[in-house]
Design a protein around this motif. Structure first.
Motif, PDB file in Angstrom:
ATOM      1  N   VAL A 196      49.107  43.652  46.014  1.00  0.00           N
ATOM      2  CA  VAL A 196      49.023  42.283  45.360  1.00  0.00           C
ATOM      3  C   VAL A 196      48.280  42.414  43.937  1.00  0.00           C
ATOM      4  O   VAL A 196      48.614  42.261  42.817  1.00  0.00           O
ATOM      5  CB  VAL A 196      48.709  41.320  46.161  1.00  0.00           C
ATOM      6  CG1 VAL A 196      48.642  39.805  45.156  1.00  0.00           C
ATOM      7  CG2 VAL A 196      49.894  40.797  47.009  1.00  0.00           C
ATOM      8  N   PHE A 197      46.891  42.847  44.107  1.00  0.00           N
ATOM      9  CA  PHE A 197      45.954  42.865  43.264  1.00  0.00           C
ATOM     10  C   PHE A 197      45.638  44.028  42.411  1.00  0.00           C
ATOM     11  O   PHE A 197      44.925  44.420  41.677  1.00  0.00           O
ATOM     12  CB  PHE A 197      44.416  42.211  43.811  1.00  0.00           C
ATOM     13  CG  PHE A 197      44.549  40.792  44.374  1.00  0.00           C
ATOM     14  CD1 PHE A 197      44.389  39.721  43.216  1.00  0.00           C
ATOM     15  CD2 PHE A 197      44.627  40.465  45.545  1.00  0.00           C
ATOM     16  CE1 PHE A 197      44.459  38.508  43.742  1.00  0.00           C
ATOM     17  CE2 PHE A 197      44.569  39.144  45.934  1.00  0.00           C
ATOM     18  CZ  PHE A 197      44.449  38.159  45.238  1.00  0.00           C
ATOM     19  N   THR A 198      46.563  45.146  42.631  1.00  0.00           N
ATOM     20  CA  THR A 198      46.692  46.157  41.865  1.00  0.00           C
ATOM     21  C   THR A 198      47.889  46.031  41.015  1.00  0.00           C
ATOM     22  O   THR A 198      47.800  46.500  39.819  1.00  0.00           O
ATOM     23  CB  THR A 198      46.722  47.534  42.974  1.00  0.00           C
ATOM     24  OG1 THR A 198      45.660  47.754  43.581  1.00  0.00           O
ATOM     25  CG2 THR A 198      46.975  48.822  42.019  1.00  0.00           C
ATOM     26  N   TYR A 199      49.053  45.435  41.446  1.00  0.00           N
ATOM     27  CA  TYR A 199      50.344  45.652  40.772  1.00  0.00           C
ATOM     28  C   TYR A 199      50.567  44.549  40.015  1.00  0.00           C
ATOM     29  O   TYR A 199      51.132  44.373  39.023  1.00  0.00           O
ATOM     30  CB  TYR A 199      51.429  46.244  41.574  1.00  0.00           C
ATOM     31  CG  TYR A 199      51.284  47.793  41.957  1.00  0.00           C
ATOM     32  CD1 TYR A 199      51.062  48.714  41.191  1.00  0.00           C
ATOM     33  CD2 TYR A 199      51.078  48.116  43.148  1.00  0.00           C
ATOM     34  CE1 TYR A 199      50.808  50.128  41.557  1.00  0.00           C
ATOM     35  CE2 TYR A 199      50.530  49.248  43.745  1.00  0.00           C
ATOM     36  CZ  TYR A 199      50.587  50.229  42.931  1.00  0.00           C
ATOM     37  OH  TYR A 199      50.213  51.550  43.308  1.00  0.00           O
ATOM     38  N   LEU A 200      50.868  43.343  40.743  1.00  0.00           N
ATOM     39  CA  LEU A 200      51.076  41.830  40.398  1.00  0.00           C
ATOM     40  C   LEU A 200      50.023  41.297  39.815  1.00  0.00           C
ATOM     41  O   LEU A 200      50.310  40.768  38.681  1.00  0.00           O
ATOM     42  CB  LEU A 200      51.665  41.320  41.861  1.00  0.00           C
ATOM     43  CG  LEU A 200      52.612  41.585  42.509  1.00  0.00           C
ATOM     44  CD1 LEU A 200      52.951  40.753  43.813  1.00  0.00           C
ATOM     45  CD2 LEU A 200      53.903  41.743  41.446  1.00  0.00           C
ATOM     46  N   ILE A 201      48.904  41.153  40.344  1.00  0.00           N
ATOM     47  CA  ILE A 201      47.593  40.833  39.318  1.00  0.00           C
ATOM     48  C   ILE A 201      46.662  41.968  39.403  1.00  0.00           C
ATOM     49  O   ILE A 201      45.874  41.898  40.300  1.00  0.00           O
ATOM     50  CB  ILE A 201      47.121  39.554  40.176  1.00  0.00           C
ATOM     51  CG1 ILE A 201      48.136  38.398  40.555  1.00  0.00           C
ATOM     52  CG2 ILE A 201      45.842  38.822  39.418  1.00  0.00           C
ATOM     53  CD1 ILE A 201      47.851  37.316  41.313  1.00  0.00           C
ATOM     54  N   PRO A 202      46.771  42.467  38.492  1.00  0.00           N
ATOM     55  CA  PRO A 202      45.799  43.881  38.445  1.00  0.00           C
ATOM     56  C   PRO A 202      44.207  43.679  38.318  1.00  0.00           C
ATOM     57  O   PRO A 202      43.591  44.447  37.549  1.00  0.00           O
ATOM     58  CB  PRO A 202      46.549  44.775  37.137  1.00  0.00           C
ATOM     59  CG  PRO A 202      46.830  43.527  36.172  1.00  0.00           C
ATOM     60  CD  PRO A 202      47.363  42.600  37.191  1.00  0.00           C
ATOM     61  N   LEU A 203      43.794  42.995  39.252  1.00  0.00           N
ATOM     62  CA  LEU A 203      42.148  42.851  38.808  1.00  0.00           C
ATOM     63  C   LEU A 203      41.379  43.878  39.488  1.00  0.00           C
ATOM     64  O   LEU A 203      40.649  44.269  38.957  1.00  0.00           O
ATOM     65  CB  LEU A 203      41.937  41.772  39.870  1.00  0.00           C
ATOM     66  CG  LEU A 203      42.328  40.028  39.344  1.00  0.00           C
ATOM     67  CD1 LEU A 203      41.889  38.917  40.141  1.00  0.00           C
ATOM     68  CD2 LEU A 203      41.726  39.882  37.908  1.00  0.00           C
ATOM     69  N   ILE A 204      42.002  44.701  40.694  1.00  0.00           N
ATOM     70  CA  ILE A 204      41.345  45.889  41.182  1.00  0.00           C
ATOM     71  C   ILE A 204      41.270  46.926  40.123  1.00  0.00           C
ATOM     72  O   ILE A 204      40.067  47.269  39.874  1.00  0.00           O
ATOM     73  CB  ILE A 204      42.037  46.226  42.523  1.00  0.00           C
ATOM     74  CG1 ILE A 204      41.851  45.299  43.709  1.00  0.00           C
ATOM     75  CG2 ILE A 204      41.517  47.713  42.975  1.00  0.00           C
ATOM     76  CD1 ILE A 204      42.715  45.492  44.850  1.00  0.00           C
TER      77      ILE A 204
END
Length: 267
Positions: A196-204
């Motif tokens: 989720v946090f790599t592709y949808l919400i790229p915070l990582i």
């Protein structure tokens, strides 16, 4: 690169979401392990263990434990067949560490409670090592970490997986982010939050690019590392070595390693 800037890294901030920090650490663990980043310095660490008569490595600031399995395997082929490693961190990651412990049949263990690398509890013995994390500490804290090892009369090795070159900064902005996007589905243990946090919400990936760049800018040079060691050990109770070791395929590892000077007791 001689420039050294004291910028912030997201993973150092107390309020930074643990779920994002864990995703970043999972990436680092995968890359460091896959590339065998610390393989070139294993002979140095093996020598430190031999000179201090120890069989345990106490890893400080272990993060997700990236590369530890490679270090253990290589140590055991460099005259240290009984070596074990204990992972510690100010922000423990027991879920990631338990996976490593299972894969190594307990040869790599961990301390589940928070451990301050500047004041290591007496019940955690071993030759101290810190991989890819020494740059997080400002000079006063870095010196305190080394001083605590001298006080405890145990060896310590500081290892940074870079040579501090501008080309490495370029890689952090180009090749490595692409690798992170391509490889994330293969990271273990599986976490839905990581996707989720790599592709949808790229915070990582965004925070990884920032922290990776800042890490290079915050790294100590070999001259600075040796100066910190001498400041932490004014009586020269330890023998200190500093330098860089190169992989056969190019990348470098910057290191500082020290152990008690046995000639003092012999004298």
């Amino acid at each position: 690169m001689r420039l050294r800037l004291r910028l912030f890294e997201f993973e150092d901030l107390p309020w930074f979401p643990a779920i994002i920090r864990a995703g970043m650490m999972d990436y680092l663990r995968f890359m460091i392990s896959t590339l065998g980043t610390y393989r070139p310095i294993t002979p140095l660490l093996a020598e430190g263990l031999a000179r201090t008569g120890q069989t345990r490595v106490l890893e400080l600031g272990a993060g997700a434990g990236g590369g530890t399995e490679t270090v253990l395997a290589t140590l055991r082929t460099h005259g240290q067949p009984d070596t074990t490693i204990t992972l510690t961190d100010l922000y423990p990651q027991p879920a990631a560490w338990a996976d490593i412990a299972r894969q190594t049949q307990g040869a790599i263990g961990y301390e589940p409670t928070s451990v301050n690398a500047l004041a290591v509890p007496a019940h955690l013995p071993g030759f101290r090592a810190i991989f890819s994390a020494f740059h997080h500490f400002p000079p006063a804290a870095a010196e305190a970490m080394l001083r605590d090892a001298v006080r405890a009369n145990t060896g310590i090795g500081v290892f940074e997986g870079a040579g501090k070159h501008w080309a490495e900064l370029l890689l952090a902005w180009t090749v490595l982010p692409v690798a992170q996007l391509l490889l994330t589905p293969f990271f273990r243990p599986f976490r839905l939050s990581r996707l989720v946090f790599t592709y949808l919400i790229p915070l990582i990936p965004l925070c990884t690019i920032w922290d990776g760049s800042v890490s290079l800018l915050r790294m100590y040079s070999t001259t600075e590392l040796l100066a910190l060691a001498h400041a932490a050990d004014p009586e020269r109770r330890f023998v200190w070595h500093v330098g860089k070791e190169r992989h056969w395929w190019g990348p470098e590892v910057t290191y500082l390693i020290g152990w008690p000077d046995t000639s003092l007791s012999e004298g």
